[in-house]
Design a protein around this motif. Structure first.
Motif, mmCIF file in Angstrom:
data_model
loop_
_atom_site.group_PDB
_atom_site.id
_atom_site.type_symbol
_atom_site.label_atom_id
_atom_site.label_comp_id
_atom_site.label_asym_id
_atom_site.label_seq_id
_atom_site.Cartn_x
_atom_site.Cartn_y
_atom_site.Cartn_z
ATOM 1 N N GLY A 1 -10.924 9.659 0.020
ATOM 2 C CA GLY A 1 -10.532 10.077 1.331
ATOM 3 C C GLY A 1 -10.140 11.660 1.342
ATOM 4 N N ARG A 2 -10.410 12.387 2.343
ATOM 5 C CA ARG A 2 -10.235 13.710 2.414
ATOM 6 C C ARG A 2 -8.704 13.937 2.972
ATOM 7 N N THR A 3 -8.082 13.133 3.394
ATOM 8 C CA THR A 3 -6.826 13.460 3.921
ATOM 9 C C THR A 3 -5.552 12.893 3.192
ATOM 10 N N PHE A 4 -5.762 12.695 1.784
ATOM 11 C CA PHE A 4 -4.612 11.796 1.034
ATOM 12 C C PHE A 4 -3.345 12.691 1.175
ATOM 13 N N SER A 5 -3.170 13.831 1.242
ATOM 14 C CA SER A 5 -1.839 14.769 1.177
ATOM 15 C C SER A 5 -1.199 14.386 2.324
ATOM 16 N N ILE A 6 -1.904 13.731 3.462
ATOM 17 C CA ILE A 6 -0.935 13.543 4.585
ATOM 18 C C ILE A 6 -0.305 11.904 4.451
ATOM 19 N N TYR A 7 -0.731 11.198 3.829
ATOM 20 C CA TYR A 7 -0.603 9.697 3.780
ATOM 21 C C TYR A 7 0.714 9.690 2.926
ATOM 22 N N GLY A 8 1.969 8.782 3.356
ATOM 23 C CA GLY A 8 2.942 8.477 2.767
ATOM 24 C C GLY A 8 2.181 7.412 1.617
ATOM 25 N N MET A 9 2.779 7.170 0.428
ATOM 26 C CA MET A 9 2.274 6.654 -0.460
ATOM 27 C C MET A 9 3.497 5.498 -1.215
ATOM 28 N N GLY A 10 3.363 4.389 -1.706
ATOM 29 C CA GLY A 10 4.081 3.660 -2.229
ATOM 30 C C GLY A 10 3.554 2.708 -3.146
ATOM 31 N N TRP A 11 4.638 2.040 -3.788
ATOM 32 C CA TRP A 11 4.414 0.953 -4.639
ATOM 33 C C TRP A 11 5.214 -0.407 -4.203
ATOM 34 N N PHE A 12 4.437 -1.604 -4.376
ATOM 35 C CA PHE A 12 5.199 -2.753 -4.084
ATOM 36 C C PHE A 12 5.032 -3.595 -5.283
ATOM 37 N N ARG A 13 5.688 -4.955 -5.483
ATOM 38 C CA ARG A 13 5.551 -5.731 -6.689
ATOM 39 C C ARG A 13 5.569 -7.218 -6.262
ATOM 40 N N GLN A 14 4.894 -8.177 -6.865
ATOM 41 C CA GLN A 14 4.890 -9.432 -6.717
ATOM 42 C C GLN A 14 5.306 -10.274 -7.720
ATOM 43 N N ALA A 15 6.379 -10.684 -7.929
ATOM 44 C CA ALA A 15 6.508 -11.603 -9.330
ATOM 45 C C ALA A 15 6.058 -12.867 -8.707
ATOM 46 N N PRO A 16 5.836 -13.677 -9.926
ATOM 47 C CA PRO A 16 5.548 -15.150 -9.757
ATOM 48 C C PRO A 16 6.432 -15.994 -8.936
ATOM 49 N N GLY A 17 5.878 -16.644 -7.971
ATOM 50 C CA GLY A 17 6.637 -17.383 -6.967
ATOM 51 C C GLY A 17 7.507 -16.533 -6.166
ATOM 52 N N GLU B 1 7.961 -13.315 -2.965
ATOM 53 C CA GLU B 1 7.080 -12.504 -2.200
ATOM 54 C C GLU B 1 6.947 -11.288 -2.294
ATOM 55 N N ARG B 2 5.742 -10.433 -2.086
ATOM 56 C CA ARG B 2 5.569 -9.147 -2.494
ATOM 57 C C ARG B 2 6.779 -8.178 -2.000
ATOM 58 N N ALA B 3 7.364 -7.229 -2.852
ATOM 59 C CA ALA B 3 8.382 -6.449 -2.530
ATOM 60 C C ALA B 3 8.434 -5.016 -2.546
ATOM 61 N N PHE B 4 9.005 -4.144 -1.756
ATOM 62 C CA PHE B 4 9.011 -2.973 -1.781
ATOM 63 C C PHE B 4 9.633 -2.468 -3.103
ATOM 64 N N VAL B 5 9.057 -1.287 -3.655
ATOM 65 C CA VAL B 5 9.495 -0.581 -5.051
ATOM 66 C C VAL B 5 10.124 0.811 -4.593
ATOM 67 N N ALA B 6 8.818 1.615 -4.362
ATOM 68 C CA ALA B 6 9.240 2.969 -3.996
ATOM 69 C C ALA B 6 8.216 3.519 -3.136
ATOM 70 N N ALA B 7 8.495 4.746 -2.752
ATOM 71 C CA ALA B 7 7.764 5.531 -1.706
ATOM 72 C C ALA B 7 7.876 6.839 -2.001
ATOM 73 N N ILE B 8 6.843 7.753 -1.406
ATOM 74 C CA ILE B 8 6.786 9.198 -1.320
ATOM 75 C C ILE B 8 6.203 9.551 -0.092
ATOM 76 N N SER B 9 6.658 10.565 0.346
ATOM 77 C CA SER B 9 6.000 11.462 1.392
ATOM 78 C C SER B 9 4.560 12.234 0.853
ATOM 79 N N GLY B 10 3.990 12.726 1.697
ATOM 80 C CA GLY B 10 2.564 13.338 1.781
ATOM 81 C C GLY B 10 2.831 14.297 0.880
ATOM 82 N N SER B 11 3.746 15.306 1.005
ATOM 83 C CA SER B 11 4.122 16.351 0.308
ATOM 84 C C SER B 11 4.670 16.215 -1.046
ATOM 85 N N GLY B 12 5.288 14.971 -1.088
ATOM 86 C CA GLY B 12 6.114 14.564 -2.368
ATOM 87 C C GLY B 12 7.537 15.002 -2.349
ATOM 88 N N SER B 13 7.902 15.754 -1.413
ATOM 89 C CA SER B 13 9.225 16.167 -1.409
ATOM 90 C C SER B 13 10.226 15.035 -1.108
#
Length: 121
Positions: free
Chosen positions: A25-41, A43-55
């Protein structure tokens, strides 16, 4: 936006891994991005997020000081550097993107496939 996560594997406790999430996609830099994880048994849980600029970044308490999220907008890639891993970090890790980033967690307008991280004791 299509997301492709990679970098998972098996590591001993105390070790490190770096996950990558490549986006299309051409607009990657405006999206907030993040990571989640799901351990066995569990629910999926939030881990980390970063703004579009990375700041701006945000972490769940259990990974603060051990994990670092970053991004390279020229490569349309977000990273999760994971240090001092312990068995409780074992999970499938998913990357996600938000069209509008709130400044804290992300909700996940778009999702990548998961990558398995296994930490042995």
């Amino acid at each position: 936006v299509q997301l492709q996560a990679s970098g998972g594997g098996v590591v001993q406790a105390g070790g490190s891994l770096r996950l990558s999430c490549a986006a299309s996609g051409r607009t990657f830099s405006i999206y907030g991005m993040g990571w989640f994880r799901q351990a066995p048994g569990k629910e999926r849980a939030f881990v980390a997020a970063i703004s579009g600029s990375g700041s701006s970044t945000y972490y769940t308490d259990s990974v603060k000081g051990r994990f670092t999220i970053s991004r390279d907008n020229a490569k349309k890639t977000v990273y999760l550097q994971m240090n001092s891993l312990n068995p409780e970090d074992t999970a499938v890790y998913y990357c996600a993107a938000d069209r509008y980033y709130s400044g804290t967690t992300i909700t996940g307008d778009y999702w990548g496939q998961g990558t398995q991280v296994t930490v042995s004791s």
